[in-house]
Design an enzyme around this catalytic site. Structure first.
Site, PDB file in Angstrom:
ATOM      1  N   LYS A  94     -55.190 -66.037  62.414  1.00 16.00           N
ATOM      2  CA  LYS A  94     -55.776 -65.202  61.358  1.00 16.00           C
ATOM      3  C   LYS A  94     -54.758 -64.174  60.863  1.00 16.00           C
ATOM      4  O   LYS A  94     -54.624 -63.944  59.660  1.00 16.00           O
ATOM      5  CB  LYS A  94     -57.045 -64.510  61.873  1.00 16.00           C
ATOM      6  CG  LYS A  94     -58.226 -65.472  62.020  1.00 16.00           C
ATOM      7  CD  LYS A  94     -59.382 -64.896  62.822  1.00 16.00           C
ATOM      8  CE  LYS A  94     -60.453 -65.970  63.054  1.00 16.00           C
ATOM      9  NZ  LYS A  94     -61.529 -65.544  63.944  1.00 16.00           N
ATOM     10  N   GLN A 146     -63.116 -60.390  67.404  1.00 10.27           N
ATOM     11  CA  GLN A 146     -63.085 -61.782  67.863  1.00 10.27           C
ATOM     12  C   GLN A 146     -64.117 -61.989  68.973  1.00 10.27           C
ATOM     13  O   GLN A 146     -64.145 -61.243  69.948  1.00 10.27           O
ATOM     14  CB  GLN A 146     -61.662 -62.131  68.358  1.00 10.27           C
ATOM     15  CG  GLN A 146     -61.490 -63.583  68.751  1.00 10.27           C
ATOM     16  CD  GLN A 146     -61.705 -64.550  67.587  1.00 10.27           C
ATOM     17  OE1 GLN A 146     -61.201 -64.349  66.498  1.00 10.27           O
ATOM     18  NE2 GLN A 146     -62.475 -65.599  67.825  1.00 10.27           N
ATOM     19  N   ASP A 192     -66.713 -61.120  58.254  1.00 12.20           N
ATOM     20  CA  ASP A 192     -67.218 -62.322  58.925  1.00 12.20           C
ATOM     21  C   ASP A 192     -68.634 -62.652  58.447  1.00 12.20           C
ATOM     22  O   ASP A 192     -69.126 -63.755  58.672  1.00 12.20           O
ATOM     23  CB  ASP A 192     -67.256 -62.096  60.448  1.00 12.20           C
ATOM     24  CG  ASP A 192     -66.082 -62.731  61.179  1.00 12.20           C
ATOM     25  OD1 ASP A 192     -65.504 -63.693  60.629  1.00 12.20           O
ATOM     26  OD2 ASP A 192     -65.747 -62.274  62.282  1.00 12.20           O
TER      27      ASP A 192
END
Ligand code: NAD
Length: 289
Positions: free
Chosen positions: A50, A94, A117
């Site tokens: 990422k 994460q 997200d």
């Protein structure tokens, strides 16, 4: 094999080029804050990918690595700092988190305006009622892949296998929206006779987390298969000792499908691309304020 391969790699490359172009034109540099707690190897590799993608598109990426024994309070403090940091437009924590930290509480601490997200209850609710929001990255990437494959889903039957909050449920919601207009069946572990549903489908999205959940005999001729699964299976011929497979049996499904996503190189690259997309979108909103 008759199926066309829907390449997430190819679509990602073109979308990332477009994102890089728009990033260069913005008066603010889009910034992503990535928080990793502990050193789970899969999480480390996702976070690294990422950050690399961020840099390659000209975005700013700040990595915050915290030890596995970090307290919930310390993590919430880090999120609060990122929430008020003007250089950060997107925050990613994460998952999974170490067991002593409740994920739900941590996700809800992220400002919905920086929730790239699309996991906070506010964003999920906005998605459900069709308001402007950050769409969750994997489901959004799946919609882009279907569009890229040239498939018009209006009036078509889509079967989704899996009901997780991050893939199955949001995919079903997005496919059923008026702009996509599919008729959706959501299957899960409580579904009796899965193939009686998948055999009726024009498109099957499989997100079950198990290899061979979907096989060629379970789909109709000409169906489109979107394989979300990422499973490591032992393979002695590989230096790593394993290889990645999806949730669909590629060989048998590709015999009957008109189009199919490969694993790797299908949905996976799209997830990161849509994260960049949301971060850019957030920076644009920030610049417009
Ligand atoms: P999950 O384990 O949270 O959910 C799996 C779902 O599948 C469950 O709802 C379960 O009811 C259903 N299911 C499992 N076996 C089934 C069966 N035999 N028949 C019908 N339903 C069944 O998983 P998830 O987080 O949604 O992820 C699914 C897969 O997608 C995993 O392999 C994961 O690694 C992968 N994934 C990939 C990406 C990506 O970017 N490529 C992103 C997220 C998840």
């Amino acid at each position: 094999m008759g199926a066309k391969i829907i390449s997430g790699k190819e679509l990602s490359a073109s979308l990332r080029a477009q994102i890089a172009e728009e990033t260069a034109k913005l008066p603010v540099r889009p910034g992503l804050g990535v928080v990793l707690v502990g050193d789970n190897p899969a999480s480390v590799s996702y976070v690294t990918a990422k950050e690399k993608a961020c840099r390659e598109t000209g975005m700013y990426s700040r990595e915050i690595r915290l030890p596995a024994e970090t307290t919930k309070e310390a993590l919430l403090g880090t999120i609060r700092e990122l929430n008020s940091d003007e250089a950060i437009h997107g925050i990613l924590v994460q998952l999974p988190l170490p067991k002593h930290i409740p994920e739900k509480e941590v996700i809800e601490a992220i400002s919905p305006d920086k929730d790239v997200d699309g996991f906070t209850a506010i964003n999920v609710g906005r998605m459900l009622i069709g308001e402007k929001c950050f769409l969750p990255c994997t489901p959004h990437g799946i919609l882009k892949l279907i569009e890229f494959a040239g498939m018009d889903l209006s009036g078509k039957h889509a079967v989704v296998i899996g009901r997780s909050n991050i893939v199955g449920k949001p995919v079903a919601v997005l496919l059923a929206r008026k702009e996509t207009n599919a008729t959706v069946t959501l299957c899960h572990t409580g579904t009796n006779d899965l193939k009686s549903y998948t055999r009726q489908a024009d498109v099957v999205v499989v997100a079950a987390g198990r290899p061979d959940t979907l096989t060629g005999d379970m789909i109709k001729e000409g169906a489109v298969v979107i394989d979300v699964g990422v499973n490591r299976i032992p393979d002695e011929t590989r230096p790593s000792g394993f290889r990645l497979v999806g949730d669909a049996d590629f060989e048998s499904c590709a015999q009957k499908a008109s189009a199919i996503t490969p694993v790797p190189g299908g949905v996976g690259p799209m997830t990161i691309t849509m994260l960049l997309w949301n971060t850019l979108e957030s920076a644009k909103r920030h610049a417009a304020r």
